[in-house]
Design a protein around this motif. Structure first.
Motif, PDB file in Angstrom:
ATOM      1  N   LYS A 578       0.837  -1.205   0.000  1.00 55.00           N
ATOM      2  CA  LYS A 578       0.000   0.000   0.000  1.00 55.00           C
ATOM      3  C   LYS A 578       0.865   1.245   0.000  1.00 55.00           C
ATOM      4  N   LEU A 579       1.882   1.219   0.862  1.00 55.82           N
ATOM      5  CA  LEU A 579       2.799   2.368   0.955  1.00 55.82           C
ATOM      6  C   LEU A 579       3.493   2.588  -0.377  1.00 55.82           C
ATOM      7  N   GLY A 580       3.867   1.483  -1.021  1.00 56.04           N
ATOM      8  CA  GLY A 580       4.572   1.576  -2.290  1.00 56.04           C
ATOM      9  C   GLY A 580       3.733   2.244  -3.369  1.00 56.04           C
ATOM     10  N   LYS A 581       2.418   2.074  -3.258  1.00 56.51           N
ATOM     11  CA  LYS A 581       1.550   2.665  -4.289  1.00 56.51           C
ATOM     12  C   LYS A 581       1.076   4.058  -3.895  1.00 56.51           C
ATOM     13  N   SER A 582       1.460   4.527  -2.715  1.00 56.71           N
ATOM     14  CA  SER A 582       0.906   5.794  -2.217  1.00 56.71           C
ATOM     15  C   SER A 582       1.495   6.989  -2.950  1.00 56.71           C
ATOM     16  N   ASN A 583       0.864   8.122  -2.728  1.00 62.72           N
ATOM     17  CA  ASN A 583       1.360   9.358  -3.320  1.00 62.72           C
ATOM     18  C   ASN A 583       2.693   9.771  -2.711  1.00 62.72           C
ATOM     19  N   ILE A 584       2.881   9.338  -1.464  1.00 62.00           N
ATOM     20  CA  ILE A 584       4.153   9.688  -0.823  1.00 62.00           C
ATOM     21  C   ILE A 584       5.291   9.056  -1.608  1.00 62.00           C
ATOM     22  N   ALA A 585       5.111   7.779  -1.965  1.00 61.21           N
ATOM     23  CA  ALA A 585       6.147   7.086  -2.722  1.00 61.21           C
ATOM     24  C   ALA A 585       6.315   7.734  -4.093  1.00 61.21           C
ATOM     25  N   ARG A 586       5.208   8.181  -4.671  1.00 63.62           N
ATOM     26  CA  ARG A 586       5.256   8.775  -5.997  1.00 63.62           C
ATOM     27  C   ARG A 586       6.102  10.062  -5.979  1.00 63.62           C
ATOM     28  N   HIS A 587       5.962  10.829  -4.883  1.00 63.40           N
ATOM     29  CA  HIS A 587       6.636  12.125  -4.814  1.00 63.40           C
ATOM     30  C   HIS A 587       8.036  12.035  -4.251  1.00 63.40           C
ATOM     31  N   ASN A 593      12.172   4.222  -2.413  1.00 60.48           N
ATOM     32  CA  ASN A 593      13.316   3.306  -2.383  1.00 60.48           C
ATOM     33  C   ASN A 593      13.312   2.439  -1.144  1.00 60.48           C
ATOM     34  N   LEU A 594      13.059   3.064  -0.022  1.00 62.42           N
ATOM     35  CA  LEU A 594      13.068   2.326   1.242  1.00 62.42           C
ATOM     36  C   LEU A 594      11.975   1.258   1.246  1.00 62.42           C
ATOM     37  N   VAL A 595      10.793   1.634   0.758  1.00 63.31           N
ATOM     38  CA  VAL A 595       9.674   0.694   0.751  1.00 63.31           C
ATOM     39  C   VAL A 595       9.956  -0.459  -0.214  1.00 63.31           C
ATOM     40  N   MET A 596      10.456  -0.128  -1.400  1.00 65.26           N
ATOM     41  CA  MET A 596      10.725  -1.167  -2.393  1.00 65.26           C
ATOM     42  C   MET A 596      11.783  -2.137  -1.885  1.00 65.26           C
ATOM     43  N   GLU A 597      12.785  -1.599  -1.264  1.00 64.19           N
ATOM     44  CA  GLU A 597      13.855  -2.413  -0.729  1.00 64.19           C
ATOM     45  C   GLU A 597      13.286  -3.427   0.261  1.00 64.19           C
ATOM     46  N   ALA A 598      12.394  -2.936   1.118  1.00 62.50           N
ATOM     47  CA  ALA A 598      11.791  -3.817   2.121  1.00 62.50           C
ATOM     48  C   ALA A 598      10.938  -4.890   1.465  1.00 62.50           C
ATOM     49  N   ILE A 599      10.162  -4.484   0.457  1.00 68.49           N
ATOM     50  CA  ILE A 599       9.291  -5.452  -0.219  1.00 68.49           C
ATOM     51  C   ILE A 599      10.131  -6.546  -0.864  1.00 68.49           C
ATOM     52  N   ASN A 600      11.193  -6.136  -1.545  1.00 61.01           N
ATOM     53  CA  ASN A 600      12.056  -7.111  -2.198  1.00 61.01           C
ATOM     54  C   ASN A 600      12.624  -8.106  -1.198  1.00 61.01           C
ATOM     55  N   CYS A 601      13.077  -7.575  -0.107  1.00 55.06           N
ATOM     56  CA  CYS A 601      13.686  -8.433   0.900  1.00 55.06           C
ATOM     57  C   CYS A 601      12.694  -9.480   1.389  1.00 55.06           C
ATOM     58  N   ILE A 602      11.478  -9.026   1.650  1.00 51.87           N
ATOM     59  CA  ILE A 602      10.499  -9.965   2.185  1.00 51.87           C
ATOM     60  C   ILE A 602      10.110 -10.995   1.131  1.00 51.87           C
ATOM     61  N   LYS A 603       9.873 -10.517  -0.098  1.00 52.63           N
ATOM     62  CA  LYS A 603       9.423 -11.407  -1.165  1.00 52.63           C
ATOM     63  C   LYS A 603      10.457 -12.457  -1.507  1.00 52.63           C
ATOM     64  N   HIS A 604      11.705 -12.060  -1.462  1.00 57.29           N
ATOM     65  CA  HIS A 604      12.734 -13.010  -1.864  1.00 57.29           C
ATOM     66  C   HIS A 604      13.353 -13.729  -0.678  1.00 57.29           C
ATOM     67  N   GLY A 605      12.590 -13.729   0.402  1.00 58.24           N
ATOM     68  CA  GLY A 605      12.992 -14.539   1.541  1.00 58.24           C
ATOM     69  C   GLY A 605      14.257 -14.051   2.207  1.00 58.24           C
ATOM     70  N   LEU A 606      14.523 -12.784   2.060  1.00 55.73           N
ATOM     71  CA  LEU A 606      15.735 -12.269   2.675  1.00 55.73           C
ATOM     72  C   LEU A 606      15.423 -11.607   4.017  1.00 55.73           C
TER      73      LEU A 606
END
Lengths: 805, 207
Positions: A578-587, A593-606
């Motif tokens: 949700k955060l990744g799609k928010s306007n905050i992330a857009r701006h 970057n921080l949110v994407m990094e976290a998502i990647n880590c979780i998704k790839h089992g890191l």
């Protein structure tokens, strides 16, 4: 930092004594030692002029010394000895040895021995004794014992100064720390201010309003009416400014005035009689008494004064912790001083506060001896110097009255402190503004005492700009971080904190918070200087029409910096998306970057990358709930907690409530019942049977506390069922994925369990005990005591304890 | 409940003060600057200590300590430079007198400035690597007056000439001489040694 601080300590063997050159008072006869000690009995400290040997023992010492024994007579009594003779032997003061390290402090000041408990010297005074014949030579401190070993650590020697708040810093900084030399230089810079006090007005023409004319040479000696009135009974009137003392020699009057203004004086022995007479004439009672005592001593032992032939007289301090401060270090009669405040007799200045009219008729000398700025105001030739009026602005009249009351009594009136935190804060500011050091410290102490989650934010706002309040500021920051949830939701005052303070809080190692989302929300709210409480969703909405530059203004840079301290990886994936799609992330690229990094880590089992030291992915240690083992079968464990849905309702079986999952190596059956293990009722037959894994028999019970939870396990409990198949060889293990297991405790021929239905508990120790896990299991590693069914794991109860998240 | 009220009330007051102060910081500095000028002009007796002290305190507390300090330096430097012009212009024996008079005035002014800015000196400066006011005053005098190209040699020549005259039996103004030597000592022992003692010993030996 914690790593560097080794837990070294020094053990003193029975009947020995440790002496170190650096365990020494800077000034002979005066100093304080703060230390931690543990022992069965007789924590013993020796104070003497020189160092002794390791095999020194105070019982055999002929040279003068003091001995303080905490917990003598089988740890029941406090004892103080002077030169080997017992002078104090009391029971029930609470000063005994402790079997775990406990903090104490002992201060000696010209024969006044004060003993207290706790880490903060001069705080929490427990016992005090005054030696009538002070040994002012004691300097070195020996750490000693009686018939048992005594452990000492964090021993620090502190000088006795007025400014003991600053001393707090020295405590806790390690082993045997005296004073740093560079610090001393810094102190010299400040001494001019710190030492400012009544002694600066001895025979000073400034602000003087009465003259003594002494001796045949008619020498004029200036003095101050209010000081004289408070110290004795001088024949003064409002109009008469001159006291003629024809028959008195100047040195005698000088000694009297010195005694009144500084609390101590020296006089050649032959003049002792005249000084006593003069003291008697003006009713300076403490001086008269001390002269008489000195004369007594003189009679008894003429040798005592043989060299120098001067007698030293010093007013006994009524308080150990404010040595030279007016009015305790000088022979001032406090009720009479207070009377001066109430009656305004001999007052020479009218104090007005703009908008509030006349506040008080006061004495320039009293204000000046406390406060250098006031002294300058009355003497440096500007308009107040000649005017009998002072008009103050921007000051609360109540606070100023509190300041005056303090100046005329030396004490912070409790009313001001307890009644209203706001008044205390104003008083604190006033003390800072006018440099009234002692009041500043008193307020500081009181503020810390009454600090709560409610007041912390306000106090921080006020003190953060004041350079002299570091201690309060740090304490408040810690308090805020430890009650982060409360402080950021109960009110939005925190958005008014300045950048440095807020940054310190967000980066504080003790930050305790229920969810990282709260940290994120707080940073965003602070960034937009929110007027009411809301979450990131609101900021998200605002960003539809608004750029971050506009929204955050001058705080944009700080917000971006602070965002990197949000531990995004601890947030649940859906929220991150949700955060990744928010306007905050857009701006904001930083944010996305921080949110994407976290998502990647979780998704790839890191979720647990190799780099364990990366703070950003670790749980905030203190955000774990501590579930402590108390006794076998208690209701403090994790599985019980899960049964209440983590404190939401009455206990139900957590397996049935689907809070946790329990599995066994053999399929569920009447006797292999997962829910029985946490049912809190005794089962006569409950076991897991073996299954073949990789060609080996394997028997285990596994608990899964759920995907959203982790436990740093430090204790666990098992209960034998009704059978005699006692386990002897087994491991207790933890895992994050249920596949790879880490040993938390290995049991080799453990004979603990020897009865049917018996409870047993074991602590988990060692490195692995600090790791959080989701899965826990007990697994047999060898046959049980039952030869017929050696691979059945027969337990009917299991409980885990530790830090739960 | 009343605690809550009091708290927010107080908060409002502080908020108000902060905002208010930011608006009038320039005005506050102007007042202080004026006061410092008047110190050098011996005109301070009409000023209220309370007012000046309060303004200086406010500047430090509201994070304008930097501005106060740098402003102070500029103003002091200006005045010492003015003094230097007077000293430089003085001829013959008047040179020493002018130097002495201005040195005394400068010292008095520095003391006054310390008095009114004691809050800054005590609370702001120690937390920064800045020079305390008194020390800055000495350094300033050293840099502007003593280290100026001609002063050193002129001072030395004049002093040695005085010494010479005294040795030849003339009556000289010893008080003045003592004050000037004391000034050199105040500025630091090495200054005294380098600027005077060495040469003095040499001349005495020659004599």
């Amino acid at each position: 930092m914690m790593d560097k601080k080794e837990k070294k300590f020094l053990t003193v063997a029975p009947f020995e004594c440790a002496w170190r050159k650096d365990l020494k008072f800077r000034e002979a006869g005066r100093g304080c030692v703060a230390f931690e000690a543990f022992a069965h009995n007789d924590v013993t400290l020796v104070f003497r002029e020189n160092v002794g040997s390791q095999h020194y023992h105070y019982k055999r010492d002929n040279s003068p010394h003091y001995t303080v024994i905490l917990g003598s007579h089988r740890n029941r009594r406090l004892k103080i000895e002077v030169d080997g003779n017992t002078v104090v032997d009391v029971e029930g003061v609470g000063l005994c040895s402790s079997s775990a390290f406990q903090s104490y402090w002992i201060s000696i000041c010209d024969g006044l021995i004060s003993i207290g408990k706790g880490k903060y010297p001069f705080q929490n005074l427990v016992f005090q004794w005054l030696d009538s014949h002070p040994n002012c030579a004691v300097r070195y401190i020996g750490l000693s014992s009686w018939d048992k070993h005594v452990g000492y650590r964090n021993v620090s020697v502190l000088p006795l100064t007025r400014n003991h708040i600053s001393l707090w810093k020295h405590v806790d900084c390690g082993e045997y720390i005296c004073e740093d030399d560079d610090e001393e230089e810094l102190e010299d810079e400040r001494t001019a201010y710190e030492k400012w006090g009544i002694e600066d007005f001895l025979e000073n023409w400034e602000l003087s309003d009465v003259l003594f004319i002494v001796g045949t040479e008619e020498r004029p000696v200036p003095a101050h009416k209010s000081i004289l009135v408070a110290s004795g009974n001088f024949p003064l009137t409002s109009s008469e400014d001159i006291l003629r003392l024809k028959g008195v020699a100047y040195p005698v009057l000088h000694a009297l005035l010195q005694y009144i203004y500084t609390g101590r004086t020296q006089i050649p022995e032959p003049q002792l009689g005249s000084l006593r007479a003069l003291g008697l004439q003006f009713e300076v009672i403490p001086l008269v008494k001390q002269c008489e005592e000195a004369m007594e001593r003189w009679k008894l032992n003429k040798k005592l004064f043989d060299f120098g032939k001067s007698v030293e007289l010093s007013y006994p301090y009524t308080r150990p912790n404010c040595c030279t401060a007016f009015p305790f270090g000088v022979p001032v009669d406090i009720p009479r001083l207070k009377q001066l405040y109430l009656t305004s007799k001999y007052s020479d200045v009218n104090i007005y506060i703009e908008g509030h009219g006349l506040i008080a008729r006061s004495h320039k000398i009293i204000l000046s001896l406390w406060s250098l700025p006031f002294a300058k105001m009355f003497t440096n030739g500007m308009s107040e110097t000649i005017s009998p009026e002072v008009i103050l602005r921007d000051i609360s009249p109540e606070a100023f009255k509190g300041l005056l009351e303090f100046m005329y009594s030396g004490e912070l009136s409790l009313e001001a402190a307890v009644d209203s935190g706001a008044l205390l804060l104003q008083l604190f500011l006033l003390a800072d503004q006018f440099g009234v050091t002692l009041l500043h410290q008193e307020c500081c102490k009181k503020l810390l005492e009454y600090l709560s989650e409610d007041s912390v934010c306000l106090v921080l706002q006020v003190v953060s700009s004041i350079p002299s309040c570091k201690l309060i500021q740090e304490t408040c920051e810690m308090n805020f971080s430890m009650h982060f949830d409360y402080c950021t939701t109960a009110s939005v005052d925190f958005v008014l904190l300045d950048e440095t303070t807020f940054r310190n809080i967000i980066q504080h190692p003790d930050l305790t918070v229920t969810s990282e989302e709260k940290v994120l929300n707080a940073i965003l709210m602070w960034g937009v200087k929110a007027k009411e409480e809301y979450g990131w969703e609101m900021i998200d909405e605002m960003m539809i029409h608004c750029t971050p530059e506009l929204l955050f203004g001058d705080r944009l840079q700080t917000v971006n910096h602070l965002l990197s301290f949000v531990r995004f990886r601890l947030l649940p994936l859906p929220l991150l998306e949700k955060l990744g799609k928010s306007n905050i992330a857009r701006h904001s690229s930083t944010f996305s970057n921080l949110v994407m990094e976290a998502i990647n880590c979780i998704k790839h089992g890191l979720a647990r990358p190799e780099n364990e030291h990366n703070l950003r992915i670790q749980h905030r240690r203190s955000s774990y709930k501590e579930l402590q083992y108390i006794c076998d079968g208690d209701s403090n464990g994790v599985l019980y907690f899960a049964g209440t849905s983590y404190g939401e309702h009455q206990w139900v079986n957590p397996v049935l409530a689907k809070r946790i999952t329990i599995t066994a190596s053999s399929p569920s059956s009447r006797f292999t019942d997962p829910k029985a293990l946490v049912s809190r009722t005794y089962r006569g037959t409950s076991f897991a049977g073996p299954q073949i894994e990789d060609g080996h028999k394997s028997t285990w019970w596994t608990v899964d506390i759920g995907a959203d939870h982790q436990l740093i396990c430090n204790y666990y409990t098992l209960r034998q069922d009704g059978s005699r198949a006692y386990m002897r060889y087994w491991n207790f293990q933890g895992s994050l994925d249920g596949k790879t297991w880490t040993n938390l405790r290995a049991h080799e021929n453990d004979q603990t369990i020897c009865k049917p239905g018996q409870f047993a508990s074991w602590p988990v120790i060692g490195q692995n005990a600090l790791l959080p896990f989701r899965f826990f299991r007990v697994v047999l590693t060898g046959p049980t005591a039952d030869a017929s069914n050696p691979w059945n794991f027969c337990i009917c109860f299991l409980e885990l304890y530790g830090y739960f998240h | 409940m009343s605690g809550q009220k009091k708290r927010s009330f107080l908060n409002e007051a502080f908020k108000h003060q902060v905002v208010f102060f930011q608006e009038c910081v320039e005005k506050t500095w102007k007042i202080l600057e004026h006061a410092i000028h008047e110190i050098y002009n011996h005109n301070l007796s009409s000023f209220s200590f309370e007012e000046v002290y309060r303004h200086a305190y406010n500047m430090v507390v509201h994070n304008f300590g930097e501005k106060l300090y740098s402003g102070l330096l500029t103003t002091m430097t200006y005045h010492v430079k003015e003094m230097f012009k007077l000293i430089e212009a003085a001829q013959g024996e008047l040179f020493l007198e002018e130097l002495n008079r201005n040195w005394a005035e400068h010292n008095k002014a520095v003391q006054m400035i310390r008095d009114i800015l004691v809050y800054m000196d005590r609370n702001f400066i120690p937390s920064t690597p800045k020079t305390p006011v008194r020390e800055f005053g000495l350094n300033l005098w050293m840099d502007v007056v003593i280290d100026a190209s001609k002063t050193r040699s002129r001072l030395l020549d004049t002093l040695l000439e005085l010494v010479h005259r005294e040795m030849s039996g003339e009556v000289i103004n010893r008080g003045l001489m003592r004050n000037i030597i004391k000034m050199l000592m105040d500025l630091g022992f090495t200054v005294y040694q380098d600027d005077f003692e060495k040469h003095f010993l040499k001349v005495s030996a020659d004599f």
